[in-house]
Design an enzyme around this catalytic site. Structure first.
Site, mmCIF file in Angstrom:
data_model
loop_
_atom_site.group_PDB
_atom_site.id
_atom_site.type_symbol
_atom_site.label_atom_id
_atom_site.label_comp_id
_atom_site.label_asym_id
_atom_site.label_seq_id
_atom_site.Cartn_x
_atom_site.Cartn_y
_atom_site.Cartn_z
ATOM 1 N N ASP A 143 0.742 -1.621 -0.137
ATOM 2 C CA ASP A 143 -0.120 0.204 -0.183
ATOM 3 C C ASP A 143 0.880 1.423 0.265
ATOM 4 O OD1 ASP A 143 -2.072 1.466 0.163
ATOM 5 O OD2 ASP A 143 -2.560 0.576 1.907
ATOM 6 N N ASP A 216 -10.249 3.908 -1.414
ATOM 7 C CA ASP A 216 -10.770 2.647 -0.494
ATOM 8 C C ASP A 216 -12.839 2.985 -0.587
ATOM 9 O OD1 ASP A 216 -8.122 3.201 0.544
ATOM 10 O OD2 ASP A 216 -9.077 3.176 2.347
HETATM 11 C C1 GAL Z 1 -5.885 2.243 3.124
HETATM 12 C C2 GAL Z 1 -5.659 0.889 2.035
HETATM 13 C C3 GAL Z 1 -7.287 0.419 3.042
HETATM 14 C C4 GAL Z 1 -6.257 -0.359 4.231
HETATM 15 C C5 GAL Z 1 -5.553 0.802 5.045
HETATM 16 C C6 GAL Z 1 -5.203 -0.330 6.071
HETATM 17 O O1 GAL Z 1 -4.540 3.436 1.855
HETATM 18 O O2 GAL Z 1 -6.576 1.894 1.089
HETATM 19 O O3 GAL Z 1 -7.410 -0.283 1.559
HETATM 20 O O4 GAL Z 1 -5.181 -1.519 3.958
HETATM 21 O O5 GAL Z 1 -4.733 1.778 3.499
HETATM 22 O O6 GAL Z 1 -4.453 1.613 6.998
#
Ligand code: GAL
Length: 391
Positions: A143, A216
């Protein structure tokens, strides 16, 4: 052939075929984030694994058990990353998951910090990948998070180069892709960089098996359909081993109606999306189970042809999407986005069945026999129908 050459070829063949099977169909499983977020513990993950087995989800195809952000502790003097106190022993957790016939997934970032401000992999890619392989990891979600700060910095340093930041990002994703490959363990590589700079174009070349196409999801009808219907036009970039990822499922998290969750599942299977449940599996209603475990819906998602579906047409508040299936069949999703009951229809001739075809209603679990011409369905507000049309 010389004996040793034969053995060598067999080993290479086994390795190549193990890799070619990675994400041959869109990965299915469960991820901790949508329900547990930063509170997830080892016990939650073990009970999710137990529930995948006891509910029948595993046997329906949901095999990945993915721990998302916030499992990380600190690095020691050798740079080895240790899990935090909520995850006492990752290898033991992996063994437990594997003992149930399931696979183990984990989460990190190319940045120094994850989105939850935990330790990322920057500068430790090879070391982390080796550790994942030792733990028996089968899936990595990687990520972008704090790597966006590095991109911002390089952008400011090179204002004349419009590609400098994206090139830096692609190199960072390539670095982890190479490190995973070097472990020799087949690990699904899932990019999460919110669809910036068209990852569907460069992801496959660096070994990615899936890439998020958007920011998200959340447990609301508005956000879910904004993501789902914005996938139009991306079907040509998906195929066995490399999938567009419109984010994880929210079914069972409680803030949408059953019809809205039916739209969610119908759209995601038409999109050949990874099916990663994001709910508390120990508290599933019968409705959640029947949405997540409908055999025909799953078969549409997992169809061996490996084609993503796309929009056929859109008119006012209704949408019709189709997905080519093996055996010359076609999956059709009919969607009513309006706030009232509507008739939604599809002309079977328009999807290749001029003299009609047999139609199966996926949610009603019913064969409707031979149908021809215009097929119409009355749908509740925010509702969907899913059909399998074949000769
Ligand atoms: C976001 C991601 C989510 C989750 C989250 C955790 O950037 O898109 O799916 O993983 O971080 O902090």
């Amino acid at each position: 052939m010389h004996f040793f050459a034969g053995v060598f070829c067999a080993v290479v063949f086994a390795a190549v075929s193990a890799f070619s099977q990675v994400a041959a169909t869109p990965p299915m499983g469960w991820n901790s984030w949508n329900h547990f977020a930063e509170h997830v513990t080892d016990a939650d993950v073990r009970s999710a694994a137990d529930a995948l087995v006891s509910t029948g989800m595993r046997d329906a195809g949901y095999v990945y058990v993915n721990v998302d952000d916030t499992w990380q502790g600190k690095r020691d003097a050798q740079g080895v990353l240790h899990p935090n106190e909520r995850f006492p022993d990752m290898k033991a957790l992996g063994d437990y998951i594997h003992s149930k016939g399931l696979k183990f997934g984990i989460y990190s970032s190319p940045g120094a910090q994850t989105c939850g401000r935990y330790e990322g992999s920057l500068g430790h890619e090879v070391q982390d990948a080796k550790m994942y392989a030792e733990w028996g990891i089968d899936f990595l979600k990687y990520d972008l998070c704090s790597f966006q700060d590095d991109m911002q910095k390089v952008r400011a340093e090179h204002p004349d180069d419009p590609n400098v930041a994206n090139n830096l990002m692609i190199a960072a994703y390539r670095k982890m892709g190479d490190a995973l490959k070097a472990t020799g363990r087949p690990i699904v590589y899932s990019l999460c960089q919110y669809g910036v700079d068209q990852p569907w174009k460069w992801g496959p070349a660096l070994g990615a098996n899936l890439w998020r196409t958007t920011d998200d999801i959340d447990d609301s009808y508005g956000r879910m359909i904004a993501i789902g219907f914005s996938q139009a036009g991306l079907s040509k970039y998906a195929g066995p081993g490399h999938w567009n990822d419109p984010d994880m499922l929210e079914i069972g998290n409680g803030k949408m109606t059953e019809d809205e969750y039916r739209t969610h599942m119908s759209l995601w299977v038409i999109l050949a999306a990874p099916l990663l449940a994001g709910n508390d599996l120990s508290k599933m209603s019968e409705a959640d189970k029947s949405l997540l475990m409908n055999k025909d819906a799953i078969a549409i998602d997992q169809d061996s042809l490996g084609k993503q579906g796309d929009r056929l047409y859109e008119s006012g508040d209704f949408d019709v999407w189709t997905k080519p299936l093996s055996g010359g069949r076609v999956a059709v999703g009919l969607f009513n986005r309006s706030w009232s009951v509507r008739d939604v229809s599809v002309d079977l001739a328009e999807i290749g069945f001029k003299s009609g075809a047999s139609v199966r209603d996926v949610w009603q679990q019913k064969d409707l026999g031979h149908q021809s011409g215009v097929f119409a369905r009355t749908l509740p507000k925010h509702g969907a129908a899913l059909l399998i049309v074949g000769k």
